[in-house]
Design a protein around this motif. Sequence first.
Motif, short mmCIF file in Angstrom:
data_model
loop_
_atom_site.label_atom_id
_atom_site.label_comp_id
_atom_site.label_asym_id
_atom_site.label_seq_id
_atom_site.Cartn_x
_atom_site.Cartn_y
_atom_site.Cartn_z
N UNK A 124 -3.35 9.60 -12.83
CA UNK A 124 -4.03 8.43 -13.36
C UNK A 124 -3.07 7.34 -13.79
N UNK A 125 -1.94 7.73 -14.38
CA UNK A 125 -0.93 6.76 -14.80
C UNK A 125 -0.34 6.04 -13.59
N UNK A 126 -0.04 6.82 -12.54
CA UNK A 126 0.53 6.22 -11.31
C UNK A 126 -0.46 5.23 -10.70
N UNK A 128 -12.19 10.35 -2.11
CA UNK A 128 -12.72 9.04 -2.48
C UNK A 128 -11.63 7.98 -2.56
N UNK A 129 -10.38 8.41 -2.66
CA UNK A 129 -9.29 7.44 -2.70
C UNK A 129 -9.08 6.75 -1.37
N UNK A 130 -9.75 7.25 -0.34
CA UNK A 130 -9.71 6.53 0.92
C UNK A 130 -10.57 5.28 0.89
N UNK A 131 -11.47 5.19 -0.09
CA UNK A 131 -12.39 4.05 -0.16
C UNK A 131 -11.69 2.71 -0.33
N UNK A 132 -10.75 2.55 -1.30
CA UNK A 132 -10.10 1.25 -1.42
C UNK A 132 -9.27 0.88 -0.21
N UNK A 133 -8.74 1.88 0.49
CA UNK A 133 -7.99 1.60 1.72
C UNK A 133 -8.93 1.04 2.77
N UNK A 134 -10.07 1.70 2.96
CA UNK A 134 -11.08 1.21 3.91
C UNK A 134 -11.54 -0.19 3.52
N UNK A 135 -11.78 -0.40 2.22
CA UNK A 135 -12.25 -1.69 1.74
C UNK A 135 -11.22 -2.79 1.99
N UNK A 169 0.22 -1.63 -4.32
CA UNK A 169 -0.82 -1.13 -5.23
C UNK A 169 -1.65 -0.03 -4.57
N UNK A 170 -2.02 -0.24 -3.30
CA UNK A 170 -2.80 0.76 -2.58
C UNK A 170 -2.03 2.07 -2.45
N UNK A 171 -0.74 1.97 -2.12
CA UNK A 171 0.08 3.17 -1.99
C UNK A 171 0.18 3.93 -3.31
N UNK A 172 0.37 3.19 -4.41
CA UNK A 172 0.46 3.84 -5.72
C UNK A 172 -0.85 4.53 -6.09
N UNK A 173 -1.96 3.89 -5.78
CA UNK A 173 -3.26 4.48 -6.10
C UNK A 173 -3.48 5.76 -5.28
N UNK A 174 -3.10 5.72 -4.00
CA UNK A 174 -3.25 6.91 -3.16
C UNK A 174 -2.32 8.03 -3.63
N UNK A 175 -1.07 7.68 -3.98
CA UNK A 175 -0.15 8.68 -4.52
C UNK A 175 -0.72 9.28 -5.80
N UNK A 176 -1.30 8.43 -6.63
CA UNK A 176 -1.94 8.94 -7.85
C UNK A 176 -3.03 9.94 -7.55
N UNK A 177 -3.77 9.68 -6.46
CA UNK A 177 -4.83 10.61 -6.06
C UNK A 177 -4.26 11.95 -5.65
#
Length: 293
Positions: free
Chosen positions: A129-131, A249-256, A275-283
């Motif tokens: 979550x922090x990442x 579900x973390x694929x959703x922002x990538x698709x969006x 930002x997208x990479x960090x969010x996916x890594x966080x997932x």
Amino acid sequence: MRSSFFVRGNDGNVFRLFAIFMWGMLAALSVFTNRIPPFQLLFICFTIASSLVYVKRAIKREPLIKKPAMDRTQWLVGVTGLFGFHIFYFLALRFAPPIEATLIIYLWPLLLGVLLATKGNKRFAVLGGIIGFCGTVVMIADGLDTNQGESALAVVGYLCALGCALIWTNYSWFLSKTKSDVEDISWVALAVAFIALVCHLLFENGVWDLTNTEVAMLILIGIGPTGGAFYLWDIGMKQGNQSWLASISFGTPVIASVSLYLFGFSELTISIIVATLLIVVGAVVSNALSKTR
């Protein structure tokens, strides 16, 4: 409770992936309907969403009207969750840059992963979550320009997006802890449509000279992101692997983000990619690593 709405058994895991894809396309589809006031938009889309169950029952020659089996808490969480999420969603896309708003909205898988994590895996969920949050900070910092008059509206949009994330996290967590017939969502959708209609008549001037493109987008949103996706998600949270669903579900922002870029509504800047990479890594850290452990 019937086993599912569209699918039954283990095959449902594949079809539930369509919910993620549908939500990934919602941002791009919604931009096409920006001319329509938000309450009117909500009324039309959820009226379509509610009708899906009746179409299914008519095809299968089942009784069209069935009494809902929900208690007061399920009614309250269902209606406030779907109504609140979508009002904030449409406002976020109108006030903030689409990709930035979408990425904030889809922080909810991180938050949901923390709520669903077991005691032994909690630290991985928190670290993930922090990442993911760092990715959001990078994106917002680049998106805000204090020299532009639109910055104040962008902040409002970001706050609406954050509200979406919090609402959907709690709504999904509640689904994972309760039992009800998935087809009762049609009653919830009908209640949301009625509330939206009342708000529209009180606060908005309707836009009914819709173009063919707007009509097509409204139908697609009603059948997909605000319709079929909710039925599939309800099945997944009650019968599927909840942590796995939170992870994918973390694929959703990538698709969006990609869909917004392909439709020409936003640019894929370096900050958004980071930002997208960090969010996916966080997932991955929040869900996949904790499951491996």
